[in-house]
Design an enzyme around this catalytic site. Structure first.
Site, PDB file in Angstrom:
ATOM      1  N   ASN A 114      48.810  40.728  54.779  1.00 48.39           N
ATOM      2  CA  ASN A 114      47.428  40.586  54.323  1.00 48.39           C
ATOM      3  C   ASN A 114      46.546  41.379  55.289  1.00 48.39           C
ATOM      4  O   ASN A 114      46.201  40.910  56.367  1.00 48.39           O
ATOM      5  CB  ASN A 114      47.070  39.088  54.326  1.00 48.39           C
TER       6      ASN A 114
ATOM      7  N   ARG B 231      48.967  41.592  49.964  1.00 49.61           N
ATOM      8  CA  ARG B 231      47.733  41.127  49.315  1.00 49.61           C
ATOM      9  C   ARG B 231      46.789  42.332  49.201  1.00 49.61           C
ATOM     10  O   ARG B 231      46.490  42.999  50.188  1.00 49.61           O
ATOM     11  CB  ARG B 231      47.068  40.044  50.144  1.00 49.61           C
TER      12      ARG B 231
ATOM     13  N   HIS C 187      39.608  36.033  44.821  1.00 46.78           N
ATOM     14  CA  HIS C 187      40.316  34.741  44.973  1.00 46.78           C
ATOM     15  C   HIS C 187      41.187  34.443  43.753  1.00 46.78           C
ATOM     16  O   HIS C 187      41.476  33.267  43.460  1.00 46.78           O
ATOM     17  CB  HIS C 187      39.332  33.558  45.120  1.00 46.78           C
TER      18      HIS C 187
ATOM     19  N   ARG D  59      27.958  34.922  53.974  1.00 47.16           N
ATOM     20  CA  ARG D  59      27.460  35.798  52.901  1.00 47.16           C
ATOM     21  C   ARG D  59      26.356  35.100  52.120  1.00 47.16           C
ATOM     22  O   ARG D  59      26.432  33.896  51.869  1.00 47.16           O
ATOM     23  CB  ARG D  59      28.592  36.153  51.929  1.00 47.16           C
TER      24      ARG D  59
ATOM     25  N   GLU E 283      47.498  30.625  50.051  1.00 45.82           N
ATOM     26  CA  GLU E 283      47.526  31.982  49.520  1.00 45.82           C
ATOM     27  C   GLU E 283      48.821  32.731  49.861  1.00 45.82           C
ATOM     28  O   GLU E 283      49.420  33.380  49.003  1.00 45.82           O
ATOM     29  CB  GLU E 283      46.322  32.742  50.061  1.00 45.82           C
TER      30      GLU E 283
END
Ligand code: ADP
Length: 404
Positions: free
Chosen positions: A7, A92, A181, A242, A388
């Site tokens: 990842n 990923r 996601h 964010r 994940e």
């Protein structure tokens, strides 16, 4: 199957070695601040996962990955003694553009398309592609897969993925909603279907991935039909750092008033806003919740705003579903914070989402998939643990098994 999950981010590299048969994690490595003079890599092996820290100052992401593989091959605590024991690699990939609706095997046909997606996530895709190229050279015979954050959202219809901008921006620059996601939303939806003991194709689900980044997806009959993240992961909910959705005119207004650059504005929206920006304390929800409980006004406002945005998004998706059977909460905040779940669903009972406070608060339930609504709640509330890396490893395993 032993799968190496890679990842790669703009300055981070997270890797895990996973034995998919028993869903066992064998190694976890986290590389931070790549390219910085404080760059370091922590590597931890099963069963104790005691971390060893390595200095990787001056190394590129490929060199950091190469160093990790060297440690994997040579460290006496490593679960493997040769890199040939790695049977597949799961990468990923943040942006799969319109090319990828599913996870894919990386080969001479798909890799050029991956390269075309780099423009869509300039901070994340290029380093991931560089890792893939490095691994292709080093582990020539090991199959590699790409698992996309965006693939699950490729079922979103044009009316939801188009922005009302001049159409040439879609035609020329491919500006549209891609979402993110996706692996987590797909998994959360399937886990909820298991909990409800119904086929996912029969269900309408609203999946809420609430972590440091956050997004909510409308999953109608197993397919994503809309999601809060957009062209980039900046749109939608208020997040750790964010802003989420704001009036777009604010951007040019601030830039003109403060005479700041595009990069500075980008940083403000992505790194200085959200929970951190409002609370002035932290992007970590635990810290902000505690401060709010102790009476800190800005922390309280941050929590109220966060809850409000989640409620709005759930309501917005309730309106566009053909049916809603359950709301599914996952990721750091969604899974772990009974307090936030209580605040969120306190405002949604009139829509038929009725939390059972006792079930919501069961001590020791963290990590267990469960239903936390009252028995006759018209719409169930599920809590599902996301993982994940495990998802990426299992998708890679399935793809490799079905191909070779
Ligand atoms: P990511 O993988 O995107 O970094 P996570 O899914 O791990 O994010 O979620 C991180 C967020 O979850 C942080 O804001 C953290 O404070 C929050 N979190 C974790 N545990 C709790 C908890 N018990 N209560 C409230 N927030 C929590």
């Amino acid at each position: 199957m032993i799968v190496l999950v890679v990842n790669a981010g703009s300055s981070t590299l997270k890797c895990q070695l996973i034995q998919t048969d028993g869903k066992v994690r064998l190694m976890k490595a986290l590389t931070d601040k790549i390219g910085d003079k404080n760059a370091n890599m922590s590597v931890a092996f099963a069963p104790d996962f005691e971390e060893t820290i390595y200095d990787i100052e001056g190394l590129t992401i490929e060199q950091a990955l190469s160093k990790l593989l060297d440690i994997l091959a040579k460290d006496p605590n490593s679960p493997i003694s040769s890199l040939s024991e790695i049977e597949a690699i799961g990468n990923r990939i943040v942006a799969g553009g319109e090319y990828f609706r599913e996870s894919t095997l990386i080969d001479k046909d798909t890799f050029p398309k991956l390269k075309l997606c780099e423009k869509l996530a300039p901070l994340h895709n290029p380093p991931a592609d560089r890792c893939i190229e490095m691994l292709q050279k080093l582990l020539v015979d090991t199959p590699q897969c790409a698992v996309f954050d965006t693939a699950f959202h490729q079922s979103i219809p044009p009316k939801a993925y188009m922005y009302p901008l001049p159409k040439r921006y879609y035609d020329d620059y491919h500006i549209r909603r891609y979402g993110a996601h996706g692996t987590s939303h797909r998994y959360a939806a399937q886990q909820a279907a298991n909990l409800l003991e119904r086929p996912i194709d029969d269900l309408g689900l609203i999946t809420c991935h609430l972590g440091s980044g956050g997004s909510i997806t409308a999953v109608n009959h197993g397919k994503s039909i809309d999601t809060t993240m957009g062209f980039t992961p900046l749109e939608g909910l208020m997040m750790g750092t964010r802003s989420g959705s704001i009036d777009p005119a604010i951007v040019t207004y601030i830039m003109r008033r403060d005479n700041i650059s595009f990069d500075e504005m980008d940083r403000i929206l992505n790194k200085d806003s959200g929970i951190l920006g409002i609370s002035g304390l932290s992007s970590d929800m635990r810290v902000v919740l505690k401060a709010a409980d102790e009476g800190n006004k800005d922390a309280k406002l941050a929590v109220e705003m966060y809850v409000y945005k989640v409620q709005q998004a759930i309501g917005q998706f309730y309106a566009i579903m053909t049916r809603t059977d359950a709301v599914v909460m996952t990721a750091g905040i969604g899974e772990n914070s009974s307090e936030l779940r209580e605040l969120i669903f306190a405002g949604l009972a009139h829509m038929g989402m009725i939390l059972d406070k006792d079930k919501n608060n069961v001590v020791g339930a963290i990590g267990t998939n469960r239903i936390v609504s009252i028995d006759d709640s018209p719409i169930k509330i599920c809590v599902v643990t996301t993982d994940e890396e495990m998802r990426i490893a299992r998708e890679t395993d399935a793809l490799v098994e079905s191909t070779f």
